[in-house]
Scaffold this motif. Structure first.
Motif, mmCIF file in Angstrom:
data_model
loop_
_atom_site.group_PDB
_atom_site.id
_atom_site.type_symbol
_atom_site.label_atom_id
_atom_site.label_comp_id
_atom_site.label_asym_id
_atom_site.label_seq_id
_atom_site.Cartn_x
_atom_site.Cartn_y
_atom_site.Cartn_z
ATOM 1 N N UNK B 100 0.888 -1.182 0.123
ATOM 2 C CA UNK B 100 0.131 0.056 -0.075
ATOM 3 C C UNK B 100 0.677 1.136 -0.031
ATOM 4 N N UNK B 101 0.474 2.103 -0.626
ATOM 5 C CA UNK B 101 1.139 3.372 -1.082
ATOM 6 C C UNK B 101 1.513 4.108 0.628
ATOM 7 N N UNK B 102 0.413 4.030 1.534
ATOM 8 C CA UNK B 102 0.786 4.717 2.845
ATOM 9 C C UNK B 102 1.925 4.153 3.426
ATOM 10 N N UNK B 103 2.511 3.031 3.191
ATOM 11 C CA UNK B 103 3.433 2.369 3.952
ATOM 12 C C UNK B 103 4.992 3.032 3.848
ATOM 13 N N UNK B 104 4.921 3.693 2.574
ATOM 14 C CA UNK B 104 6.349 3.981 2.140
ATOM 15 C C UNK B 104 5.890 5.732 1.746
ATOM 16 N N UNK B 105 6.396 6.534 2.672
ATOM 17 C CA UNK B 105 6.213 7.965 2.287
ATOM 18 C C UNK B 105 7.381 8.802 2.407
ATOM 19 N N UNK B 106 7.419 9.800 1.592
ATOM 20 C CA UNK B 106 8.271 10.894 1.338
ATOM 21 C C UNK B 106 7.824 12.241 1.915
#
Lengths: 672, 165
Positions: B100-106
């Motif tokens: 899921x996108x939310x797991x890796x955030x910039x």
């Protein structure tokens, strides 16, 4: 050979030990982390005794790696590197992990904080095993210093350095040096004349053999690094030949075009189209304002050119770029006054007799547009009552949260001057009186004796709408007197708004050019707020004066001198150490794909066409590591931040995660 | 899959100049935030190799934060833009793998933004808590054959590429 790791966990008094079970962390590290042969906790690792423990253990226990779990490496990495070196270990075989700022100070639950501290220690211990001994590099320091900004802080820094015998280049944006201090009439708390103490310094700078003065110029570009900066300065076209001009002033006298001076006179007075901002300006070379000059409007007039005895007026002069090499840079770019029209409830710009503090300074100044007569906008009426409003745009969450620090004292000074010159009644509306420097409180007491009426409260409105006959024709200040708890209206003749000191509009931009950051408010961030107030995070760049935060003249002078002392230290030492954190390409295995070539913003990677490989020019590399992560063949290694080190660190940080302990995917797997 | 006792493990890669200092500032200002993050210092967000992120996830991290200076404020002129480009490519790959996108955030945080960074950490932890554990590392622990297959692929790849080990 298996590495022998020593782990040292600091209590930092109760700063860490109050939250993290440091004994447990040390004990755990000794039992659970491979290679850890010594694990201790100690009250203050950074103390001499703490460092001694590390040194002794290196010698006695034959440690080959050291981990210190304490505060931020930005604070004490140097301390412990030195301890390692004293113990005979290469300083780069130390790893510091941050269990104070990143752990004990920010987490509430002691159990969780302890688990996290273990993870951080474990990460550092795993990483340190792969660290390599490095040798720092040294570069010569260019003895020339660039000072940006010719206000009192910049002047002080310039003089300190020049008097010590070192060359200084002083760049000032405006036509003359002097800064805001040149605009003031008197200075608090001594009430000595501002110009009388400032102008000798200005002329000293102007005539100093070690100072190159570049006025009406801006810093355009900075490259290079500590010891060897390359700077580009844009010398704006004065339209006057600097060398030919004798400063006789005939051109100014004969110029037929008069315009309002919004800069030096804060809109209160006028100047000519060709002008010197004030009589004592340094250098005594006028500037031609092409926006208001008749020649540039319709190619007529030219009086200044015709009458100049040395033919110094050059209508065709263009901007010029000056390139210089300097070793250190001191930013003393100062402040700008708050725009009082942003608070329409105070009526500035709408009500004639509401003044900003800067306007009042000019009004009051003996060399100002009224020769120091305090009169209303009509130019003749002497005010019989004056209101001074504190904290306009400061201590106000709608504008600036901070205290501008000088306004309380400045307002006391103004109250004194108003009473002395006009005998008017003065009301001073304050939130808190802040008079916390030497002789300041005494000055406040003196003003109380002199009969200034202090009203504690924040002014809600300044208006000309009269509600009673005695308010007619007056400017009315509405304020709740918080000491009596009553709303009051004060009809007065003149209102002075003590606007905030704000960072320069381009402070952020200037900071970016020099690679330093600004606080949320926009003032430059110092290296340490208490212990290193004039250095910045970028070596070789120093800050002084109000660009670092609002401050008065004495404090600006102190910082100017402090910055100069720091720079002198660098110059005297002659060499600076540069961290050996650079990239290196294994040329034997480089495929010559050239992907890294475009990654580097410093052009530090060069392609050798004959051999078909790239290589790093170490002197240009700053060690960001972007090329390391871009290399598809994994043949660029980043010293002190290699893949191997970071993989090990990741593995260590996840010691308690499922699978990390019996990690079948070894940490070394994808490391070159 | 989420339950109340789940405490996600987050690895943070933070640049030396802005975001690591923002975390330091959060400390000196005592801005409390979730203890789930473990911060690894790199000189620049441009140093963050996508394999660092994959490595962290494969070793048991439930989420990763990459933090750098704001665009235009990089200490190394423009390297955070490179981090941003890589991040988007990595996200594309991770999506394909079902992460899921939310797991890796910039995240961008200047050295003055301790408060903002602390809030971003809390947000990331809350997001990952809602998603539940990632459990990549369980794959290796529970299924040895899967691990062998993975190592084979890597070895084959290395041989094909003649990458020095």
């Amino acid at each position: 050979m298996a590495e022998r790791v020593g782990v040292y966990v600091c209590h930092c008094g109760s700063n860490i030990a109050g939250k993290v079970d440091v004994e447990e962390v040390a004990k755990w590290a000794g039992e659970h982390i491979d290679g850890v042969v010594v694990a201790r906790d100690y009250k203050f690792m950074c103390s001499d005794l703490g460092q001694k423990i590390v040194e002794d253990d290196i010698k006695k226990e034959g440690l080959t790696r050291v981990v210190v779990a304490a505060c931020s490496p930005h604070l004490h990495e140097k301390t412990f590197r030195r301890a390692c070196a004293n113990g005979g270990l290469n300083p780069y075989l130390l790893e510091m992990t941050n269990i104070r700022e990143h752990c004990s100070w920010v987490h509430k639950d002691p159990a969780q904080a302890t688990i996290k501290a273990k993870a951080l220690v474990s990460a550092a211990a795993e990483r340190v095993k792969y660290q390599e001994p490095l040798e720092p590099m040294f570069v010569d320091v260019n003895p020339t210093t660039l000072v940006v900004g010719g206000g009192i802080a910049g002047l002080q820094a310039t003089l300190e350095l020049a008097d010590a015998g070192y060359p200084v280049v002083l760049v000032e944006r405006l036509p003359s040096i002097g800064g805001h201090m040149a605009q003031f009439d008197k200075t608090f708390p001594t009430l000595d004349c501002s110009a009388c103490i400032l102008t000798p310094k200005m002329s000293e700078v102007g005539q100093h053999e070690n100072v190159r003065l570049v006025t009406y110029a801006e810093l355009e570009e900075v490259s290079g690094s500590v010891g060897n900066f390359k700077v580009k300065i844009r010398q704006k076209a004065r339209k006057v030949d600097y060398d030919l001009c004798t400063g006789c002033g005939v051109c100014i006298e004969k110029c037929p075009r008069k315009v309002i001076d919004n800069e030096f006179e804060a809109g209160m007075g006028t100047r000519k189209a060709i002008y010197m901002p004030f009589p004592q300006a340094v250098p005594r070379v006028p500037v031609l304002d092409t926006e208001s000059c008749i020649w540039f409007e319709r190619q007529r007039c030219g009086a200044c050119q015709k009458l100049c005895p040395t033919d110094a007026i050059k209508f065709d002069q263009e901007d010029e770029i000056i390139e210089l090499n300097v070793g250190n840079i001191i930013l003393a770019t100062g402040w700008k006054p708050f725009d009082c029209t942003k608070m329409p409830q105070y009526g500035y710009g709408r009500l004639a007799n509401v003044y900003t503090s800067m306007e009042f300074e000019r009004l009051c100044n003996a060399a100002g547009p009224t020769n120091g007569k305090i009169v209303l906008r009509d130019g003749q009426t002497v005010p019989r009552s004056v209101a001074i409003v504190h904290c306009v745009g400061s201590r106000d969450l709608n504008h600036n949260a901070y205290c501008s620090s000088v306004c309380c004292m400045a307002s006391l000074k103004m109250a004194h001057l108003v009473m002395e010159k006009t005998g008017a009644e003065v009301h001073s509306f304050y939130i808190d009186m802040r008079t916390n420097q030497k002789d300041y409180e005494e000055f406040y007491q003196r003003l109380l004796q002199e009969g200034v009426k202090f009203v504690r409260g924040k002014v809600s409105e300044v208006t000309d709408a009269a509600r009673a006959p005695h308010e007619a024709g007056k400017t009315i200040v509405q304020c709740e007197d918080t000491l009596t708890g009553r709303q009051q209206r004060y009809p007065v003749d003149m209102v002075i708004l003590m606007g905030a000191l704000e960072p320069q509009a381009d402070a952020r931009e200037m900071g970016l050019k020099c690679g330093i950051s600004c606080s949320m408010a926009g003032f430059y961030t110092e290296r340490h707020p208490k212990l290193d107030p004039v250095a910045t995070m970028t070596d070789g760049i120093f800050v002084a004066g109000a660009c670092q935060g609002p401050k008065d003249i004495p404090a600006s002078v102190v910082q100017g001198a402090a910055a100069a002392a720091r720079v002198q230290g660098m110059i005297t030492k002659g060499k600076v150490m540069i961290e050996p954190v650079v990239a290196k390409i294994d040329e034997e295995h480089c495929s010559g794909c050239r992907i890294c070539n475009n990654m580097c913003p410093y052009n530090a990677i060069e392609f050798d066409a004959t051999r078909g490989v790239s290589h790093v020019i170490t002197a240009l590399c700053k060690g960001c590591g972007t090329c390391v992560s871009a290399c598809p063949a994994n043949v660029i290694s980043g010293a002190h931040f290699s893949n191997r080190q970071i993989f090990a660190e990741i593995k260590g940080a996840l010691w308690d995660a499922l699978g990390a302990e019996e990690t079948p995917v070894s940490a070394e797997m994808s490391a070159p | 899959m989420s339950d109340d006792t789940f405490e996600p493990k987050i690895v943070g890669f933070m640049c030396n100049w802005c975001s690591y200092r923002a975390a330091d500032l959060a400390g000196t200002a005592r801005i409390a935030h979730a203890p789930n993050i473990r911060i690894i210092r790199v000189m620049c967000s441009g140093r963050v190799d996508p394999t660092f992120v994959l490595k962290a996830l494969s070793l048991g991290a439930d989420g990763v934060m990459i933090a750098g200076c704001h665009p235009g404020e990089c200490h190394y002129i423009e390297q955070n833009y490179k981090a941003m480009r890589r991040f988007h490519m990595l996200r594309h790959t991770l999506r394909a793998m079902g992460v899921e996108d939310a797991r890796v955030q910039l995240v961008w945080a200047s050295a003055a933004e301790g408060q903002q960074l602390a809030e971003a950490i809390d947000r990331l932890v809350a997001d990952v808590k809602a998603l539940g554990p990632l459990g990549w590392s369980r794959n290796w622990a529970e299924n040895g054959a899967r691990l062998q297959a993975l190592e084979d692929i890597i070895n084959e790849h290395n041989e094909a590429m003649e990458v020095p080990r």
